[in-house]
Design a protein around this motif. Structure first.
Motif, PDB file in Angstrom:
ATOM      1  N   ALA A   1      39.057  27.707  45.457  1.00 54.64           N
ATOM      2  CA  ALA A   1      38.838  28.298  46.765  1.00 54.64           C
ATOM      3  C   ALA A   1      38.559  29.770  46.580  1.00 54.64           C
ATOM      4  O   ALA A   1      38.604  30.312  45.484  1.00 54.64           O
ATOM      5  CB  ALA A   1      40.069  28.086  47.651  1.00 54.64           C
ATOM      6  N   SER A   2      38.242  30.420  47.692  1.00 50.81           N
ATOM      7  CA  SER A   2      37.832  31.816  47.607  1.00 50.81           C
ATOM      8  C   SER A   2      39.021  32.760  47.488  1.00 50.81           C
ATOM      9  O   SER A   2      38.832  33.960  47.360  1.00 50.81           O
ATOM     10  CB  SER A   2      37.004  32.180  48.841  1.00 50.81           C
ATOM     11  N   GLY A   3      40.271  32.260  47.506  1.00 54.03           N
ATOM     12  CA  GLY A   3      41.432  33.125  47.383  1.00 54.03           C
ATOM     13  C   GLY A   3      41.523  33.743  46.002  1.00 54.03           C
ATOM     14  O   GLY A   3      41.127  33.151  45.004  1.00 54.03           O
ATOM     15  N   SER A   4      42.044  34.952  45.923  1.00 58.16           N
ATOM     16  CA  SER A   4      42.132  35.656  44.643  1.00 58.16           C
ATOM     17  C   SER A   4      43.312  35.139  43.832  1.00 58.16           C
ATOM     18  O   SER A   4      44.325  34.703  44.372  1.00 58.16           O
ATOM     19  CB  SER A   4      42.276  37.158  44.885  1.00 58.16           C
ATOM     20  N   ARG A   5      43.159  35.232  42.494  1.00 56.17           N
ATOM     21  CA  ARG A   5      44.200  34.824  41.565  1.00 56.17           C
ATOM     22  C   ARG A   5      44.200  35.773  40.383  1.00 56.17           C
ATOM     23  O   ARG A   5      43.226  36.483  40.131  1.00 56.17           O
ATOM     24  CB  ARG A   5      43.967  33.389  41.075  1.00 56.17           C
ATOM     25  N   LYS A   6      45.296  35.752  39.651  1.00 52.40           N
ATOM     26  CA  LYS A   6      45.386  36.538  38.435  1.00 52.40           C
ATOM     27  C   LYS A   6      44.869  35.693  37.269  1.00 52.40           C
ATOM     28  O   LYS A   6      45.057  34.471  37.222  1.00 52.40           O
ATOM     29  CB  LYS A   6      46.828  36.967  38.157  1.00 52.40           C
TER      30      LYS A   6
END
Length: 344
Positions: free
Chosen positions: A283-288
């Motif tokens: 998905a377009s959510g940010s992650r590390k």
């Protein structure tokens, strides 16, 4: 005439025993014995250098050319001082086979198109291997061979001369003792002095040559660094080519399946070409994400990466699934997915 063989043999044994003892005493009083431990250390260092250089040279030749027949051919051409004919690498040969197969199967078929794509990159890999082999031969193999066939032969000849002069000195003493010349006559003393002078001179020449081994180590150190640099360049080229090939194959797979899905229809499908733990987020959510390898940006739209650093990544609708958007502080740009390990 009374000829007693046993007595003659016994007297000869006594003479030679006295000769050895007298020679040891004479050599022990000479100035050159102060150099003996130093010369012995230099000789041991030189022998060790020669032995390990031979082993490293032979194993490097095996690494660069695993085929024994090809190595023998290279050896023969080198001894004949003739240029070795250009040899096709295995990767180039494989690439050519793939291109020829694509012509027969049809270049417009999915299989034929993929054969052409992979074949072209195999030829690029073969070209990179050819360049690496050429560089390694010049910067690493040649200096090692030059040492063994040049400097070491000179050292060996000098050592033989030193041993010969030392033997001559011993013979002079033995002759004097066997003739019971005690004290030594002026002529015998002169011969001993000449032998001693020759020995000292040759010992000094040998010492100077052996001390050059340290310079040889420095030269081989630079050659080793050049070899490692050539290896790094070669593997980096191969890695870059395989990354490009992976993107090409993914595009071919997408074009074969059909047009990309509507961005509003849901998350992007997970690419099957990537192993677990290195996949792009769904998905377009940010992650590390942790960076696995160094990466140099090819243009202003990309972000350079350093191995082991942690950055923030996310995807945007319609973006190539092989790439993510990476952020590090105020810096932002595209980053390849295969260089990342997403953190939970």
């Amino acid at each position: 005439m009374d000829f007693n063989v046993k007595k003659l043999a016994s007297d000869a044994g006594v003479f030679f025993t006295r000769a050895v003892q007298f020679t040891e005493e004479k050599l022990g009083q000479a100035e050159k014995t102060e150099l003996d431990p130093h010369l012995e250390n230099l000789l041991a260092k030189a022998d060790s250098t020669k032995n390990w250089t031979e082993k490293i040279l032979r194993q490097t030749e095996v690494l660069l050319q695993p085929n024994p027949s090809a190595r023998i051919e290279e050896f023969i051409y080198d001894k004949l001082d003739r240029k070795l004919p250009s040899r096709t690498t295995n990767a180039e040969l494989l690439g050519q086979f793939m291109l020829d197969a694509a012509k027969e199967f049809g270049a417009d078929t999915p299989y034929g198109t993929t054969l052409i794509t992979v074949g072209e990159y195999q030829r690029k890999l073969g070209g990179a291997e050819r360049e690496f082999l050429h560089t390694a031969a010049i910067t690493f193999l040649s200096p090692l061979r030059n040492f063994l066939e040049g400097d070491w032969r000179t050292i060996s000849v000098t050592r033989l001369l030193l041993e010969g002069i030392s033997s001559t000195h011993v013979v002079c003493v033995c002759v004097c003792l066997c003739l019971n010349v005690t004290p030594l006559t002026p002529q015998a003393e002169l011969e001993l002095r000449v032998a001693q002078t020759e020995f000292d001179r040759q010992a000094e020449v040998t010492r100077l040559l052996l001390e050059g081994i340290s310079s040889t180590h420095l030269n081989h150190l630079r050659c080793l660094q050049d070899f490692a640099e050539a290896q790094a360049t070669y593997f980096a080229q191969c890695h870059h080519y395989m990354q490009d090939l992976q993107r090409e194959l993914h595009r071919c797979a997408n074009s074969a399946v059909g047009p990309p899905p509507d961005p509003g229809a849901g998350p992007d499908p997970v690419p099957t070409a990537f192993p677990s733990g290195r996949l792009s987020p769904g998905a377009s959510g940010s992650r590390k994400a942790k960076v696995l390898y160094d990466y140099d940006a090819h243009d202003a739209s990309e972000l350079s990466l350093l191995a082991d650093e942690v950055i923030t990544v996310y995807t945007v609708p319609g973006m190539d699934p092989d790439w993510l958007v990476g952020e590090r502080g105020n810096d932002k740009g595209k980053v390849p997915v295969t260089y990342l390990e997403l953190l939970s």
